[in-house]
Design a protein around this motif. Structure first.
Motif, mmCIF file in Angstrom:
data_model
loop_
_atom_site.group_PDB
_atom_site.id
_atom_site.type_symbol
_atom_site.label_atom_id
_atom_site.label_comp_id
_atom_site.label_asym_id
_atom_site.label_seq_id
_atom_site.Cartn_x
_atom_site.Cartn_y
_atom_site.Cartn_z
ATOM 1 N N SER A 84 -16.961 -163.271 39.274
ATOM 2 C CA SER A 84 -16.546 -164.656 39.054
ATOM 3 C C SER A 84 -16.903 -165.465 40.298
ATOM 4 O O SER A 84 -17.403 -164.920 41.273
ATOM 5 N N CYS A 85 -16.627 -166.781 40.260
ATOM 6 C CA CYS A 85 -17.171 -167.657 41.311
ATOM 7 C C CYS A 85 -16.499 -167.432 42.665
ATOM 8 O O CYS A 85 -17.100 -167.649 43.706
ATOM 9 N N GLY A 86 -15.247 -167.012 42.652
ATOM 10 C CA GLY A 86 -14.544 -166.736 43.899
ATOM 11 C C GLY A 86 -13.881 -167.943 44.521
ATOM 12 O O GLY A 86 -13.024 -167.797 45.393
ATOM 13 N N GLY A 87 -14.232 -169.147 44.093
ATOM 14 C CA GLY A 87 -13.725 -170.339 44.771
ATOM 15 C C GLY A 87 -12.771 -171.204 43.964
ATOM 16 O O GLY A 87 -12.042 -172.011 44.535
ATOM 17 N N CYS A 88 -12.741 -171.034 42.649
ATOM 18 C CA CYS A 88 -11.916 -171.930 41.818
ATOM 19 C C CYS A 88 -10.444 -171.530 41.908
ATOM 20 O O CYS A 88 -10.095 -170.510 42.510
ATOM 21 N N CYS A 91 -9.761 -168.006 40.495
ATOM 22 C CA CYS A 91 -10.269 -166.932 41.356
ATOM 23 C C CYS A 91 -9.390 -166.759 42.586
ATOM 24 O O CYS A 91 -9.067 -165.634 42.982
ATOM 25 N N CYS A 99 -11.786 -167.531 35.228
ATOM 26 C CA CYS A 99 -12.785 -168.378 35.879
ATOM 27 C C CYS A 99 -13.790 -168.877 34.838
ATOM 28 O O CYS A 99 -14.212 -168.125 33.964
HETATM 29 ZN ZN LIG Z 1 -13.832 -168.932 39.704
#
Ligand SMILES: [Zn+2]
Ligand SMILES: [Zn+2]
Length: 333
Positions: A84-88, A91, A99
């Motif tokens: 997944s993006c890791g930043g939202c 996440c 995500c």
């Molecule tokens: Zn994310």
């Protein structure tokens, strides 16, 4: 590397495929054990040929992609089966399954762990404690699914619980309910699986066609089911769960029925039921599951009924599509 590849609807073939390289920000894991999941059996009829499935895995870090630090080659790990993006917001809360950019591992988007190696993202990885073997660690994913569902209901010591279905998710749900000290009756038509449920701590099992599970729970505990876990997910089972539940009970739906299904809403209205649908897990639930395994709170050896090498995977996969007494089946590399 060797992999069990989906070649046509429902059929795996063992093939030699290129070993993946970790991309920037990824880890490469050498797979030691990977569970065959009920959702794989269904997905095998919709995913494209060439897909490598497998999302319930444990292994060792084999290589670090560019830019990755904090991990050592050889470290034993489990991973949540997605990137997944890791930043939202999702996440950052350890809830990457929500995500918007999530890509599943082993269900068609990214290659899975029916293979010697699988690419994962470090943010999804957890170290396996020393006391937990790879076989047990491969059960973390289905145990975390069940934990997520059990946490949706008020299950505590003495709660009367009915688990509908003794497949792997029903059985792992049973384990968490017993861990909380609840009294559990399991409804399951296949005697082999019912026997496994009794071995794993069910107070009783009933054949759904022959006996009313709610009455059995009432006889055992003096109470109608306070929590019902629907762990089958075929047409009709949700309505059965509503029918069995006691007044103001909670019904947690873990079974995934993808077709239209009928319920009688009045059943739920008359009893003021709470119905909750559960999907997946947060990273914290993986961690809680690893801790429970480390504390030896579950008899996971009883849950694992078959271990096959990759060459045995196609047959084991096919066998699971027929009525079975099996618990969890692992592919071991
Ligand atoms: Zn994310
Ligand atoms: Zn699964």
């Amino acid at each position: 590397m060797r992999a069990a590849v989906l070649r046509e609807a429902g059929r795996l073939v063992v093939e030699e495929v290129p070993r993946p390289e970790p991309e920037p920000g990824e880890l490469l894991v050498r797979v030691r054990d990977c569970g065959i999941c009920g959702s794989d059996l269904h997905a095998a009829h919709t995913l494209s040929p060439g897909t490598v499935m497998g999302h319930e895995f444990a292994g060792e870090v084999a290589a670090l992609g560019p830019g990755v630090s904090g991990w050592r080659v050889g470290e034993p790990v489990v991973a949540l089966p997605y990137m997944s993006c890791g930043g939202c917001v999702a996440c950052r809360a350890g809830d990457g399954i929500r995500c918007a950019a999530v890509r599943s591992i082993g269900l068609g988007e990214l290659p899975g762990a029916y293979a010697e190696y699988v690419r994962v993202q470090p943010a999804s990885c957890l170290r396996i404690p020393e006391r937990v073997g790879f076989r047990a660690a491969a059960l973390v994913e289905p145990l975390a699914v069940a934990l997520h569902g059990v946490r949706m209901a008020p299950v505590k010591a003495g709660t009367s619980c009915l688990v509908v279905g003794a497949g792997p998710i029903g059985l792992t749900t049973l384990l968490w309910c017993r861990d909380a000290g609840a009294a559990v009756v399991v409804s399951e038509p296949a005697e082999g699986r019912a026997a496994l449920a009794r071995r794993l701590g069910a107070a009783a099992t009933v054949h759904p066609g022959r006996e009313h599970a709610g009455s059995r729970l009432q006889a055992l505990t003096g109470r109608d089911p306070e929590v019902v876990f629907e762990c089958v997910g075929v047409r009709g089972t949700l309505n059965d769960a509503l029918a069995q539940a006691g007044v103001r009970a909670t019904v947690v739906v873990l079974g995934v029925c993808l077709g239209a299904d009928e319920i009688v809403p009045g059943l739920a209205v008359l009893k003021e039921l709470v119905v909750r649908f559960a999907l997946g897990y947060a990273k914290s639930e993986f961690a809680a599951t690893l801790a429970a395994l480390e504390e030896r709170r579950f008899d996971v050896d009883a849950l694992i009924t078959d271990v096959v090498g990759v060459d045995g995977a196609p047959l084991a996969f096919e066998a699971l599509t027929r009525p079975t007494a099996q618990g969890k089946v692992l592919i071991e590399f």
